[in-house]
Design an enzyme around this catalytic site. Structure first.
Site, short mmCIF file in Angstrom:
data_model
loop_
_atom_site.label_atom_id
_atom_site.label_comp_id
_atom_site.label_asym_id
_atom_site.label_seq_id
_atom_site.Cartn_x
_atom_site.Cartn_y
_atom_site.Cartn_z
N SER A 1 3.93 2.18 8.59
CA SER A 1 3.74 1.21 7.52
C SER A 1 5.05 1.00 6.79
O SER A 1 5.71 1.97 6.40
CB SER A 1 2.70 1.70 6.53
OG SER A 1 1.44 1.32 6.97
N HIS B 1 0.83 -1.22 0.00
CA HIS B 1 0.00 0.00 0.00
C HIS B 1 0.86 1.26 0.00
O HIS B 1 0.37 2.34 -0.34
CB HIS B 1 -1.07 -0.03 1.11
CG HIS B 1 -0.60 0.29 2.50
ND1 HIS B 1 -0.33 -0.68 3.44
CD2 HIS B 1 -0.39 1.47 3.12
CE1 HIS B 1 0.02 -0.11 4.57
NE2 HIS B 1 0.00 1.20 4.41
N ASP C 1 1.27 -7.69 2.29
CA ASP C 1 1.39 -6.25 2.02
C ASP C 1 2.85 -5.80 1.86
O ASP C 1 3.40 -5.13 2.72
CB ASP C 1 0.71 -5.49 3.17
CG ASP C 1 0.36 -4.07 2.79
OD1 ASP C 1 0.90 -3.57 1.78
OD2 ASP C 1 -0.44 -3.44 3.52
N1 ARG Z 1 -4.81 0.27 7.66
C1 ARG Z 1 -3.53 0.40 7.03
C2 ARG Z 1 -3.04 1.84 7.16
O1 ARG Z 1 -3.56 2.57 7.94
C3 ARG Z 1 -3.55 -0.09 5.61
C4 ARG Z 1 -4.30 0.76 4.64
C5 ARG Z 1 -4.26 0.28 3.21
N2 ARG Z 1 -5.16 -0.82 2.95
C6 ARG Z 1 -6.49 -0.70 2.65
N3 ARG Z 1 -7.20 -1.80 2.46
N4 ARG Z 1 -7.13 0.44 2.52
O2 ARG Z 1 -2.54 2.53 6.33
N1 GLU Z 2 -1.28 1.21 7.66
C1 GLU Z 2 -0.69 2.27 8.44
C2 GLU Z 2 0.28 3.12 7.62
O1 GLU Z 2 0.12 3.28 6.45
C3 GLU Z 2 -0.06 1.68 9.64
C4 GLU Z 2 -1.11 1.25 10.54
C5 GLU Z 2 -1.23 2.11 11.76
O2 GLU Z 2 -1.85 3.16 11.75
O3 GLU Z 2 -0.63 1.66 12.77
O4 GLU Z 2 1.19 3.74 8.15
#
Ligand code: ARG
Ligand code: GLU
Length: 716
Positions: free
Chosen positions: A651, A86, A221
């Site tokens: 991330s 991502h 990921d």
């Molecule tokens: N929750 C993760 C973050 O905060 C991954 C986000 C990307 N993935 C998604 N399915 N939208 O960035």
């Molecule tokens: N998916 C998050 C990011 O893009 C990390 C997840 C979180 O917030 O801990 O940094």
């Protein structure tokens, strides 16, 4: 609003217990002083200098800020880097077309010449960090608030400038502990970063928005990039003559696997937290801001989701936007639940009450802290009122109904014309025309019209009258639904791309100025006007006063707890979080394991659902049990949870074991623990990492790009 009672005192006791071993995002420079003993007691086998050292190669030389807000780490001495799928998403997308759909099918360079360059992508290596508090605060004694802010700004600028050495480095000075300390961060920024590999979305984004923020998780990921440098190993613009960057340090990759209770450390760039904010901030976040934004996004997701479902072309157009809207929307819901479960406002109140007792006892309450608490009481009330308008405007107008982006451009062109800034007006006209193709590529007008007809009435009903221009109120009272679309949206020239483009290209200044009365332009500029003249200034002034108060309060908290280690709120700089490999108990009666496997991916397989459509090649490997050296108990490990305190920005961060070897790549947090940006709970706050063995399995077995493993240092 301070409550003083026995129950509160008990809560203070509980709250202080929460600050457990695993909470915290620590400053690498200060580990020796504050954390090393505890880290070693938890199993860490190296020294603080192995993590951060300016004179010798250390782990920090293998960690970068990837792009604007992720982390990445080096895994070979030839510049190979791993981060999240991502995080590489927009790079992968930018190379994708119908003929080469790398998002859907994945991409693997089978040799260096096949790697793909990315125009705006950079990675930043931290050269060093340094406490520059004295320099930043030089000559600030006795200044009033505004003069103080300006002096700090000027001092910071000059510290930065000196550190940048005429463009050799990029530097920034950031406040820690709300300005009780200032740190300088100096980076070397590499500009030639090429895409090496990415799994198909059905692996890299497996489970999509449904599984996002959730455990058990099965997302692969990750994506791979390579950093290039000039022949002196220095940053350079893209060139065929560039050579792979040779890092001072890279992470060995471990095949040894993980056991519950193992020491883990996450070394990355967490973005924002607000752990020390007073109860009012927590209250406003969980009882106003999160619910407001969730409510508006419920509707957006419903509308966009239904259209995506109805047409594959719309699905592609809105995939990234939907993911973005959904990501925070889902996090906020977890955050509210978590804060409720923790009874966070009362805990904060009790904590503040305890603080007050301490200050009263040492005689500093009335003179120093009472004024600060009064400021909080008063300014948060202002903040609460105006941030509501700000949130609604943002969700509906500035980042909601997309046609308002065209309205924004037109409205600023008109302003330039009216101010006789002809050059600016022309530049903006050209720029707007140039970006139109990109905008319309991912735009479906019927979807946007539905958003308009739904969100505008919500804006009018959701905010007090003073934030809604009379004309907008009238319009919303007069027209509903389809009528609102026909009488307003479609009456606007903005809803006719051809006409708009022609006007922007060939129209006279006079014709453009007339657009002031265009229904969408006028709606937009009236809201924008209130925002710029009232809402924004009020929010900013309140925040400035609160921030100034936070400096005093924070200093008091540190004095009250002298001897206790504090970590500063996150600010997108390099931090160390440490904890253990462990599962958790999300609710009564349920216990989650700490890892998932390929078997779970097969269990989730459903060709009917886009997010769960397992690629045939992966099924084949599974059926043939073709797992190679990545096999554990007849399957392949995929993800694991650990108790490291992380947030957005982490991330892509390296997750390392006690010996500093890479065991995973951080990519998410568990839903039940998403309130950790505000209040950490060691029972349920877990970060989610990709098991590095799954990445190797995908590269080697799935993609047949095993040649990439030859340059890694794999520890068995
Ligand atoms: N929750 C993760 C973050 O905060 C991954 C986000 C990307 N993935 C998604 N399915 N939208 O960035
Ligand atoms: N998916 C998050 C990011 O893009 C990390 C997840 C979180 O917030 O801990 O940094």
């Amino acid at each position: 609003m301070l409550c003083k009672n026995l129950a509160a005192a008990v809560l203070v006791f509980l709250f202080s217990f929460q600050i457990s071993a695993k909470e915290g995002m620590w400053i690498p420079l200060l580990l020796e002083k504050y954390n090393l003993a505890e880290m070693q007691a938890m199993g860490f086998k190296l020294s603080a200098r192995d993590i951060y050292d300016v004179n010798h190669a250390s782990m920090k030389d293998a960690v970068v800020i990837f792009g604007g807000g992720c982390t990445g780490e080096l895994i070979s001495d030839e510049g190979l880097l791993i981060t999240n799928h991502h995080c590489g998403y927009s790079a992968i997308q930018s190379h994708s077309s119908v003929e080469h759909d790398y998002l859907t099918n994945g991409f693997w360079a089978m040799n260096r010449s096949e790697e793909l360059s990315n125009e705006k992508l950079t990675v930043s290596f931290l050269e060093y960090m340094k406490d520059v508090t004295d320099k930043v605060l030089e000559g600030t004694d006795g200044l009033d608030e505004n003069a103080l802010r300006e002096k700090i700004w000027a001092n910071s600028k000059s510290v930065q400038k000196e550190a940048e050495q005429e463009g050799k480095f990029s530097a920034s000075v950031k406040p820690l502990f709300y300005g009780n300390q200032y740190f300088l961060y100096v980076y070397k920024v590499y500009r030639d970063v090429r895409l090496v590999g990415a799994p198909p979305s059905a692996i890299g984004k497996f489970g999509g928005d449904t599984d996002n923020w959730m455990w058990p998780r099965h997302t692969g990921d990750f994506s791979l990039f390579r950093i290039y440098a000039d022949k002196n190993n220095e940053p350079a613009d893209y060139s065929e003559d560039n050579v792979p960057y040779q890092p001072k340090k890279f992470f060995p990759v471990s095949l040894k696997g993980i056991q519950p209770g193992d020491f883990t450390m996450v070394f990355g760039n967490p973005g924002t937290t607000m752990e020390y904010w007073p109860h009012q901030a927590v209250d406003i976040t969980m009882n106003q801001r999160d619910p407001d934004r969730i409510l508006l996004r419920d509707k957006k997701l419903e509308i966009i989701g239904a259209d995506m479902e109805s047409d594959p072309a719309i699905r592609i157009q809105y995939a990234a936007k939907y993911a973005g809207i959904s990501n925070a929307w889902k996090k906020w819901q977890g955050e509210i639940k978590g804060l409720e479960r923790l009874d966070a406002v009362n805990k904060k109140l009790a904590y503040e009450n305890n603080f007050r007792n301490w200050a009263e006892q040492n005689g500093s309450w009335e003179s120093t802290y009472q004024p600060v608490f009064d400021t909080f009481e008063k300014q948060f009330e202002v903040y609460q009122k105006y941030i509501k308008a700000s949130d609604y405007y943002a969700e509906v107008v500035f980042r909601g109904v997309e046609i308002f982006r065209a309205a924004q451009s037109v409205s600023s062109i008109i302003n330039f014309i009216e101010n006789k800034q002809e050059e600016m007006a022309n530049a903006r006209r050209t720029a707007t025309v140039e970006t139109m193709a990109g905008f319309y590529k991912n735009f479906n007008q019927p979807t946007d019209e539905k958003l308009f007809a739904t969100l505008i009435p919500m804006l009018v009903e959701g905010l007090p009258d003073e934030f809604i221009p009379a004309a907008v109120k009238e319009m919303a009272a007069k027209y509903k639904g389809q009528e609102l679309i026909e009488k307003v949206y479609r009456k606007s020239v903005l809803s006719d791309r051809g006409k708009l483009e022609k006007l922007l290209r060939d129209g006279s200044g006079k014709q453009l100025v007339k657009l002031r009365h265009d229904p969408l332009v006028s709606l937009y500029s009236q809201i924008d006007y209130i925002n710029q003249t009232i809402v924004n200034p009020k929010v900013n002034d309140a925040m400035a006063a609160i921030d100034a108060g936070m400096k005093t309060y924070m200093a008091g908290l540190m004095e009250m707890n002298a001897g206790k280690a504090f970590y500063p709120d996150a600010n997108l700089t390099l931090r160390v979080a440490y904890g253990k490999v462990e599962g958790y108990e999300p609710v009564d009666g349920v216990k989650y394991k700490y890892y998932t496997t390929l078997t779970g991916i097969m269990e989730k397989d459903n060709p009917e659902i886009y997010d769960y459509d397992v690629p045939d090649r992966l099924k084949e490997l599974y059926e043939n049990k073709d797992f190679g050296r990545y096999e554990v108990d007849g399957t392949v490990p995929v993800c694991f949870t650990a108790s490291n305190h992380t947030t957005g920005g982490n991330s892509g961060s390296p997750v390392v074991n006690a010996s500093g070897e890479l065991i995973g790549v951080n990519f998410d947090r568990c839903w039940e623990g998403t309130m950790s940006d505000i209040m950490y709970d060691p029972r349920v706050c877990r970060n989610i990492s990709l098991d590095i063995r799954y990445a190797l399995f995908i590269i080697d077995k799935f993609a047949g790009a095993g040649y990439l493993l030859d340059e890694m240092e794999i520890v068995k």
